[in-house]
Design a protein around this motif. Structure first.
Motif, PDB file in Angstrom:
ATOM      1  N   GLN A 157      43.303  40.490  14.190  1.00 30.06           N
ATOM      2  CA  GLN A 157      44.242  41.113  13.492  1.00 30.06           C
ATOM      3  C   GLN A 157      45.170  39.940  12.687  1.00 30.06           C
ATOM      4  O   GLN A 157      45.567  40.027  11.415  1.00 30.06           O
ATOM      5  CB  GLN A 157      45.329  41.797  14.146  1.00 30.06           C
ATOM      6  CG  GLN A 157      44.669  43.157  14.447  1.00 30.06           C
ATOM      7  CD  GLN A 157      45.802  44.285  15.300  1.00 30.06           C
ATOM      8  OE1 GLN A 157      46.723  44.157  14.896  1.00 30.06           O
ATOM      9  NE2 GLN A 157      45.231  45.124  16.283  1.00 30.06           N
ATOM     10  N   LEU A 158      45.292  39.094  13.459  1.00 32.46           N
ATOM     11  CA  LEU A 158      46.003  37.707  12.931  1.00 32.46           C
ATOM     12  C   LEU A 158      45.270  37.050  11.663  1.00 32.46           C
ATOM     13  O   LEU A 158      45.643  36.979  10.526  1.00 32.46           O
ATOM     14  CB  LEU A 158      46.239  36.625  13.735  1.00 32.46           C
ATOM     15  CG  LEU A 158      46.983  35.308  13.523  1.00 32.46           C
ATOM     16  CD1 LEU A 158      48.251  35.618  12.708  1.00 32.46           C
ATOM     17  CD2 LEU A 158      47.080  34.285  14.504  1.00 32.46           C
ATOM     18  N   PHE A 159      43.786  36.914  11.729  1.00 31.88           N
ATOM     19  CA  PHE A 159      43.117  36.532  10.760  1.00 31.88           C
ATOM     20  C   PHE A 159      43.088  37.104   9.446  1.00 31.88           C
ATOM     21  O   PHE A 159      43.072  36.630   8.497  1.00 31.88           O
ATOM     22  CB  PHE A 159      41.661  36.163  11.308  1.00 31.88           C
ATOM     23  CG  PHE A 159      40.750  35.429  10.321  1.00 31.88           C
ATOM     24  CD1 PHE A 159      40.731  34.310  10.233  1.00 31.88           C
ATOM     25  CD2 PHE A 159      39.920  36.142   9.492  1.00 31.88           C
ATOM     26  CE1 PHE A 159      40.036  33.452   9.230  1.00 31.88           C
ATOM     27  CE2 PHE A 159      39.035  35.502   8.536  1.00 31.88           C
ATOM     28  CZ  PHE A 159      38.978  34.035   8.403  1.00 31.88           C
ATOM     29  N   ALA A 160      43.129  38.523   9.720  1.00 26.16           N
ATOM     30  CA  ALA A 160      43.169  39.342   8.497  1.00 26.16           C
ATOM     31  C   ALA A 160      44.466  39.334   7.622  1.00 26.16           C
ATOM     32  O   ALA A 160      44.557  39.368   6.499  1.00 26.16           O
ATOM     33  CB  ALA A 160      42.979  40.910   8.840  1.00 26.16           C
ATOM     34  N   ARG A 161      45.508  38.722   8.475  1.00 22.14           N
ATOM     35  CA  ARG A 161      46.829  38.442   7.788  1.00 22.14           C
ATOM     36  C   ARG A 161      47.207  36.951   7.731  1.00 22.14           C
ATOM     37  O   ARG A 161      48.414  36.633   7.342  1.00 22.14           O
ATOM     38  CB  ARG A 161      47.870  39.393   8.510  1.00 22.14           C
ATOM     39  CG  ARG A 161      47.606  40.879   8.675  1.00 22.14           C
ATOM     40  CD  ARG A 161      48.332  41.685   9.642  1.00 22.14           C
ATOM     41  NE  ARG A 161      48.377  42.857   9.700  1.00 22.14           N
ATOM     42  CZ  ARG A 161      47.106  43.361  10.169  1.00 22.14           C
ATOM     43  NH1 ARG A 161      46.193  42.939  10.856  1.00 22.14           N
ATOM     44  NH2 ARG A 161      47.241  44.739  10.234  1.00 22.14           N
ATOM     45  N   TRP A 162      46.485  36.300   8.060  1.00 24.93           N
ATOM     46  CA  TRP A 162      46.719  34.595   8.054  1.00 24.93           C
ATOM     47  C   TRP A 162      47.315  34.092   6.974  1.00 24.93           C
ATOM     48  O   TRP A 162      48.356  33.264   6.940  1.00 24.93           O
ATOM     49  CB  TRP A 162      45.322  33.849   8.544  1.00 24.93           C
ATOM     50  CG  TRP A 162      45.655  32.282   8.508  1.00 24.93           C
ATOM     51  CD1 TRP A 162      45.329  31.570   8.014  1.00 24.93           C
ATOM     52  CD2 TRP A 162      46.413  31.804   9.813  1.00 24.93           C
ATOM     53  NE1 TRP A 162      45.704  30.223   8.448  1.00 24.93           N
ATOM     54  CE2 TRP A 162      46.518  30.354   9.670  1.00 24.93           C
ATOM     55  CE3 TRP A 162      47.291  32.482  10.839  1.00 24.93           C
ATOM     56  CZ2 TRP A 162      47.275  29.747  10.402  1.00 24.93           C
ATOM     57  CZ3 TRP A 162      47.987  31.761  11.627  1.00 24.93           C
ATOM     58  CH2 TRP A 162      47.838  30.197  11.529  1.00 24.93           C
ATOM     59  N   ARG A 163      47.071  34.706   5.675  1.00 22.98           N
ATOM     60  CA  ARG A 163      47.677  33.804   4.650  1.00 22.98           C
ATOM     61  C   ARG A 163      49.240  34.007   4.454  1.00 22.98           C
ATOM     62  O   ARG A 163      49.895  33.253   4.085  1.00 22.98           O
ATOM     63  CB  ARG A 163      47.009  34.734   3.319  1.00 22.98           C
ATOM     64  CG  ARG A 163      47.704  34.138   1.960  1.00 22.98           C
ATOM     65  CD  ARG A 163      46.927  34.774   0.762  1.00 22.98           C
ATOM     66  NE  ARG A 163      45.509  34.040   0.769  1.00 22.98           N
ATOM     67  CZ  ARG A 163      44.500  34.470  -0.004  1.00 22.98           C
ATOM     68  NH1 ARG A 163      44.737  35.661  -0.474  1.00 22.98           N
ATOM     69  NH2 ARG A 163      43.544  33.587   0.047  1.00 22.98           N
ATOM     70  N   ARG A 164      49.414  34.945   4.858  1.00 23.98           N
ATOM     71  CA  ARG A 164      50.913  35.514   4.874  1.00 23.98           C
ATOM     72  C   ARG A 164      51.583  35.094   6.096  1.00 23.98           C
ATOM     73  O   ARG A 164      52.795  34.224   6.270  1.00 23.98           O
ATOM     74  CB  ARG A 164      51.181  37.187   4.965  1.00 23.98           C
ATOM     75  CG  ARG A 164      52.680  37.395   5.175  1.00 23.98           C
ATOM     76  CD  ARG A 164      52.857  39.045   4.775  1.00 23.98           C
ATOM     77  NE  ARG A 164      51.999  39.852   5.529  1.00 23.98           N
ATOM     78  CZ  ARG A 164      52.089  40.393   6.609  1.00 23.98           C
ATOM     79  NH1 ARG A 164      53.102  40.319   7.444  1.00 23.98           N
ATOM     80  NH2 ARG A 164      51.340  41.168   7.142  1.00 23.98           N
ATOM     81  N   ILE A 165      51.090  35.379   7.351  1.00 26.56           N
ATOM     82  CA  ILE A 165      51.733  34.934   8.860  1.00 26.56           C
ATOM     83  C   ILE A 165      51.727  33.438   9.046  1.00 26.56           C
ATOM     84  O   ILE A 165      52.489  33.082   9.778  1.00 26.56           O
ATOM     85  CB  ILE A 165      51.034  35.835  10.029  1.00 26.56           C
ATOM     86  CG1 ILE A 165      51.230  37.126   9.710  1.00 26.56           C
ATOM     87  CG2 ILE A 165      51.368  35.640  11.276  1.00 26.56           C
ATOM     88  CD1 ILE A 165      50.481  38.166  10.701  1.00 26.56           C
ATOM     89  N   SER A 166      50.695  32.811   8.498  1.00 26.62           N
ATOM     90  CA  SER A 166      50.876  31.131   8.704  1.00 26.62           C
ATOM     91  C   SER A 166      51.865  30.757   8.076  1.00 26.62           C
ATOM     92  O   SER A 166      52.450  29.588   8.560  1.00 26.62           O
ATOM     93  CB  SER A 166      49.429  30.728   7.859  1.00 26.62           C
ATOM     94  OG  SER A 166      49.458  30.755   6.607  1.00 26.62           O
ATOM     95  N   HIS A 167      52.651  31.351   7.265  1.00 23.87           N
ATOM     96  CA  HIS A 167      54.066  30.849   6.676  1.00 23.87           C
ATOM     97  C   HIS A 167      55.099  31.219   7.609  1.00 23.87           C
ATOM     98  O   HIS A 167      56.209  30.593   7.365  1.00 23.87           O
ATOM     99  CB  HIS A 167      54.313  31.330   5.182  1.00 23.87           C
ATOM    100  CG  HIS A 167      53.083  30.810   4.261  1.00 23.87           C
ATOM    101  ND1 HIS A 167      53.009  29.388   3.934  1.00 23.87           N
ATOM    102  CD2 HIS A 167      52.200  31.538   3.622  1.00 23.87           C
ATOM    103  CE1 HIS A 167      52.074  29.233   3.173  1.00 23.87           C
ATOM    104  NE2 HIS A 167      51.391  30.381   3.122  1.00 23.87           N
TER     105      HIS A 167
END
Length: 73
Positions: A43-53
């Protein structure tokens, strides 16, 4: 894209063991804790672009994993 994947890979290497330990405390089963951690990281990988920030992406994946673990108990 490659840099983002490399960032995720490093984050995964650092945080996966911590998340598994946390989830084990909830489910009391090592295999199930590893499975849940893996699902949370998907789930994190699918949203990584946003959550990585986020200031604490580790808190995000931990919260998701704990919620998944509680739902199974």
């Amino acid at each position: 894209m490659v840099e983002r994947d490399a960032q995720f890979t490093g984050f995964f290497r650092d945080e996966y063991p911590r998340l598994v330990r946390t989830l084990f405390l909830v489910v009391r089963d090592a295999e199930q804790a590893r499975d849940i951690a893996q699902d949370a990281f998907v789930q994190l990988f699918a949203r990584w672009r946003r959550i990585s920030h986020y200031e604490r992406p580790d808190a995000w994946v931990r919260r998701v994993g704990i919620r998944m673990a509680i739902a199974l108990t």
